[in-house]
Design a protein around this motif. Structure first.
Motif, PDB file in Angstrom:
ATOM      1  N   GLN A 373       0.824  -1.212   0.000  1.00  0.00           N
ATOM      2  CA  GLN A 373       0.000   0.000   0.000  1.00  0.00           C
ATOM      3  C   GLN A 373       0.854   1.257   0.000  1.00  0.00           C
ATOM      4  OE1 GLN A 373      -3.776  -0.071   0.305  1.00  0.00           O
ATOM      5  NE2 GLN A 373      -3.148   1.806  -0.730  1.00  0.00           N
ATOM      6  N   LEU A 376       1.568   2.984  -3.469  1.00  0.00           N
ATOM      7  CA  LEU A 376       0.459   3.304  -4.375  1.00  0.00           C
ATOM      8  C   LEU A 376      -0.049   4.730  -4.179  1.00  0.00           C
ATOM      9  CD1 LEU A 376      -1.554  -0.031  -4.028  1.00  0.00           C
ATOM     10  CD2 LEU A 376       0.230   0.553  -5.700  1.00  0.00           C
ATOM     11  N   ASP A 380      -5.008   4.559  -6.911  1.00  0.00           N
ATOM     12  CA  ASP A 380      -4.787   3.126  -7.141  1.00  0.00           C
ATOM     13  C   ASP A 380      -5.584   2.307  -6.132  1.00  0.00           C
ATOM     14  OD1 ASP A 380      -3.004   3.928  -9.091  1.00  0.00           O
ATOM     15  OD2 ASP A 380      -1.259   3.801  -7.754  1.00  0.00           O
ATOM     16  N   HIS A 381      -5.845   1.063  -6.470  1.00  0.00           N
ATOM     17  CA  HIS A 381      -6.681   0.202  -5.635  1.00  0.00           C
ATOM     18  C   HIS A 381      -5.968  -1.109  -5.368  1.00  0.00           C
ATOM     19  CE1 HIS A 381      -9.951   2.971  -6.710  1.00  0.00           C
ATOM     20  NE2 HIS A 381      -9.538   2.842  -7.960  1.00  0.00           N
ATOM     21  N   LEU A 382      -5.799  -1.436  -4.090  1.00  0.00           N
ATOM     22  CA  LEU A 382      -5.160  -2.680  -3.664  1.00  0.00           C
ATOM     23  C   LEU A 382      -6.174  -3.547  -2.960  1.00  0.00           C
ATOM     24  CD1 LEU A 382      -2.641  -4.481  -3.095  1.00  0.00           C
ATOM     25  CD2 LEU A 382      -2.270  -3.079  -1.031  1.00  0.00           C
ATOM     26  N   VAL A 392      -3.582  -5.299  -7.727  1.00  0.00           N
ATOM     27  CA  VAL A 392      -3.524  -3.846  -7.754  1.00  0.00           C
ATOM     28  C   VAL A 392      -4.141  -3.367  -9.062  1.00  0.00           C
ATOM     29  CG1 VAL A 392      -2.079  -1.796  -7.566  1.00  0.00           C
ATOM     30  CG2 VAL A 392      -1.371  -3.912  -6.429  1.00  0.00           C
TER      31      VAL A 392
END
Length: 468
Positions: A373, A376, A380-382, A392
């Motif tokens: 994390q 990012l 952005d999406h984790l 990701v």
């Protein structure tokens, strides 16, 4: 009225008078009681002659028509049937030297009680006052503002010097505390009291007792006289605010001078008190509704977070990250913008669990999630894809930049030491959006690239740009 208002005030209290409350009334008006069949008078106050020209002895046993006149009885019956609080008569029974009266009726079951009070002291534009003050009360946006406007209305309409509102929930100052008999009394909703005036006795004919609980001329508790004397006040107004239990909420006004309020003014005060009570209830319910909505929103947010969050890593769970990928892919396809997906898997994770236990394995997953994390952007999406796999979603990112990001994450993870395991690495697969890609196709291409990274010795990055 023949006597001055100094001696003829609304609502008298005479603590020294040894007369029961049901056996005397306040002196500024008179009372006549008759059976509910309107056949004969069975109750009369001692001051009846002053208002109707008949003594109590002459009135008792007579028909109401003999005392009030046929027209007066018909008018009263029509007012009672229509629910009117009373009627106004320019003069009583047509006598030129008798005062004009306001006659009020209360039906008590077996009897009808007639209260007569002088018309003097009535404002000419009471409907206008009621409309004006009612609008101000209805526009109050808070309980404190409502109380302030109600106090202003009471002072303006009554002319009293002081006014305070007393409610059980916040109590009142010791200097304003009323006798308990006032709080717990079943008497009228509005009392006027004068410490100087003496009571007027009632004359009754043989028969059932006439109930005077709701009579506006009913005597106030003697203790109220002491309360007024302690404040050097002669007159007091006590108005029930008609608010919901628990307890009784009251408006208390007092003055050092005598005060008389004619029945129409008192009716207006009661109407404003009821309007204020309704507005207060509405404000309270609005506040409760907002509080409930806020609690509901907080609980829904918490439930939504639980539904969308992986409890171990505190990342988006697979269901949520699939929704995010659907949204970002649709947006990228519509705008013909780049989109990349990184899929990475912790190397030899089964061995970590087998050697150090699942608790250590859980700690490794959490640390890897925090490390990933940190690389990012906010856009952005984790998320946790499943088991030891993470995904990701990187909007607006071409394949070369996505590979650079994957390599940075890969090297950082390889440098991280997690006790008691030591070094933990991950293998990355990178794929970029191609025209016509679906979410399943794009993720499958990233998964294939990750498989190539595993075959290449792990702890490295591989990518696929075209169709698989």
């Amino acid at each position: 009225m023949p006597d001055s208002l100094e001696r003829e005030l609304d609502a008298s209290v005479c603590p020294s008078a040894a007369v029961a409350a049901s056996g005397a009334i306040q002196p500024h008006g008179c009372v006549i009681g008759f059976d509910n069949g309107w056949r004969e008078v069975c109750l009369a106050s001692a001051n009846l002659s002053r208002f109707f020209g008949l003594s109590p002895a002459e009135a008792l046993g007579r028909s109401p028509e003999r005392v009030l006149g046929l027209d007066g009885v018909i008018a009263l019956q029509e007012a009672l049937a229509a629910g009117s609080p009373g009627i106004a008569l320019p003069t009583s029974c047509g006598g030129a030297d008798l005062p004009g009266l306001h006659l009020s009726l209360q039906a008590t079951g077996r009897h009808v009680v007639l209260t007569g009070e002088p018309l003097e002291g009535t404002a000419h534009d009471l409907p206008g006052f009621g409309c004006s003050w009612g609008a101000r009360l209805a526009q109050a946006d808070s309980a404190s503002e409502l109380d302030a406007r109600l106090r202003q209305a009471l002072l303006a309409l009554t002319g009293f010097e002081s006014c305070t509102l007393v409610r059980p929930e916040h109590g009142c100052l010791a200097s304003e505390r009323l006798p308990g008999a006032v709080y717990h009394s079943d008497g009228p909703s509005l009392w006027l009291a004068d410490t100087w005036a003496g009571p007027v006795e009632l004359w009754t004919a043989p028969g059932p007792h006439v109930e005077l609980t709701s009579c506006p001329l009913r005597l106030a508790p003697p203790a109220l006289g002491h309360w007024l004397a302690d404040r050097q006040a002669r007159a007091a107004l006590i108005l029930d605010l008609h608010e919901a239990p628990p307890g009784r909420s009251l408006a208390i006004c007092w003055d050092r001078r005598p005060r008389y309020l004619a029945p129409p003014v008192r009716h207006l005060l009661l109407q404003l008190a009821q309007m204020a009570a309704l507005r207060r209830t509405l404000l309270h319910e609005t506040q409760r509704t907002r509080h409930r909505y806020r609690l509901l929103h907080e609980r829904n947010t918490r439930l939504q977070r639980l539904a969308y969050t992986d409890p171990l890593t505190q990342l988006a769970n697979r269901h949520r990250i699939e929704q995010v990928l659907d949204t970002e892919l649709a947006l990228a396809s519509r705008n013909e913008a780049p989109l990349a997906v990184l899929l990475f898997d912790i190397d030899h994770f089964k061995s970590i669990n087998d050697t150090h236990g699942h608790e250590t394995g859980d700690r490794v997953l959490y640390r890897i999630a925090r490390q990933a994390q940190s690389h990012l952007r906010d856009s952005d999406h984790l998320g946790r894809w499943g088991g030891e796999e993470f995904i990701v979603v990187v909007p607006g990112c071409e394949l070369p930049r996505a590979r650079e990001l994957a390599w940075r994450m890969c090297r950082t993870l390889a440098q991280c030491r997690i006790a008691p395991v030591g070094q933990v690495t991950a293998s990355f697969g990178v794929a970029s959006r191609q025209p016509g890609d679906s979410c399943r196709v794009l993720v499958r291409r990233a998964d294939q690239a990750m498989y190539l990274a595993k075959q290449a010795g792990r702890a490295c990055v591989r990518s696929l740009a075209g169709a698989s």
